[in-house]
Design an enzyme around this catalytic site. Structure first.
Site, PDB file in Angstrom:
ATOM      1  N   LYS A  64      18.688 -18.921  -4.156  1.00 54.49           N
ATOM      2  CA  LYS A  64      19.444 -18.780  -2.756  1.00 54.49           C
ATOM      3  C   LYS A  64      19.097 -19.768  -1.601  1.00 54.49           C
ATOM      4  O   LYS A  64      19.882 -20.450  -1.426  1.00 54.49           O
ATOM      5  CB  LYS A  64      20.764 -17.269  -2.581  1.00 54.49           C
ATOM      6  CG  LYS A  64      21.203 -17.513  -4.516  1.00 54.49           C
ATOM      7  CD  LYS A  64      21.599 -15.832  -4.094  1.00 54.49           C
ATOM      8  CE  LYS A  64      22.549 -15.610  -5.425  1.00 54.49           C
ATOM      9  NZ  LYS A  64      23.842 -14.449  -4.417  1.00 54.49           N
ATOM     10  N   GLY A 111      16.185  -5.422  -0.681  1.00 57.62           N
ATOM     11  CA  GLY A 111      16.596  -6.968  -1.337  1.00 57.62           C
ATOM     12  C   GLY A 111      16.370  -7.467   0.610  1.00 57.62           C
ATOM     13  O   GLY A 111      18.795  -7.693   0.739  1.00 57.62           O
TER      14      GLY A 111
END
Length: 275
Positions: A77, A138
């Site tokens: 991403k 994360g």
């Protein structure tokens, strides 16, 4: 075995789904019926693309005129955002995309719907966000998007964990700039596990043999445990959370809440327009 794919022909366009791993991805299963119902001649297809070969794969796919776009999942991403020609305001602020639209001029236009997907996917549990103490494990594209959305929803604090100190620093600075105060900080797990909401936005549970840092005995019934890595099967984190009586949310909740926005963008509609 299916003998044919209805409506697949020379005019069909492909919506590529890039990820590593890819076995757990649910986007094609969920978005293809939306394309079909809208009579849009688009097909989502998953592709296992490693980080090593991401740039080469991107350049090849971006050059294909009947590609309508790319959906990016772990770990692409952030890298995808850097390759896009344009970014929506949220994608630019977060530095990540999960949906890319290929324009007729060949430009790759990036959007990010993970944040709104995560928040809306919580359903009634959305009411827990204001004033909450949050741990996000994360700080890649999904983690950044979730942190951004939670900061907008008024959580009290966001603790961040990631193997990349650079990713944590980026995410903390982004959140703190948005809020105008120190809301997000880096943590290493040595402090108390005193949270209302815990989010796994990392590949832990679906890739490799990593163990989620939150000890099982630290999970309390009043917690909300969200694991966006859980898509095609239950992760160890969610099993432990359910056993402890905690409220849970998985990656399908987030995906379902944003899938029509992704479909609309892939089909050429403005970002934020559902198909």
């Amino acid at each position: 075995m299916r003998a044919n794919i209805p409506n697949l022909d020379g005019n069909s366009r492909i919506y590529a789904v890039f990820g590593d791993p890819i076995h757990q991805v649910q986007t094609p299963r969920l978005i293809n019926p939306i394309f079909a119902a809208a009579e849009v001649n688009i097909y989502a297809v998953p592709f296992l693309v490693t980080a090593e070969h991401f740039a080469a794969a991107w350049d090849i796919f971006a050059a294909i005129p009947n590609l309508c776009g790319i959906s990016t999942t772990i770990p692409h991403k952030v890298a995808a955002a850097k390759k896009c020609s344009t970014l929506t305001p949220t994608a630019k602020a977060v530095g990540a995309v999960n949906c890319v639209q290929r324009g007729e001029d060949g430009q790759m236009n990036g959007a990010l719907f993970d944040g709104v997907g995560f928040v809306e996917g919580l359903g009634e549990s959305k009411s827990r966000l204001r004033g909450a103490r949050v741990l996000i494990v994360g700080a890649g594209g999904a983690g950044r998007a979730i942190a951004f959305a939670l900061a907008e929803e008024g959580v009290r604090k966001i603790d961040l964990m990631d193997l990349s100190a650079e990713s944590v620093a980026f995410t903390a600075n982004m959140v703190n700039s948005l809020r105008g105060e120190e809301c997000a900080v880096s943590v290493d797990g040595s402090a108390r596990w005193d949270y209302d909401i815990v989010v796994n936005a990392s590949p832990i549970g679906v890739k490799g043999d990593g163990i989620f840092p939150l000890p099982t005995d630290a999970i309390q019934p009043e917690m909300l445990i969200a694991d966006i890595a859980s898509l095609s099967g239950e992760t160890a984190l969610l099993r432990a959370a359910k056993a402890a009586g905690a409220t849970v949310s998985d990656g399908n909740d987030m995906l379902l809440a944003q899938i029509r926005l992704m479909a609309g963008f892939a089909a050429g509609l403005p970002a934020g327009t559902a198909l």
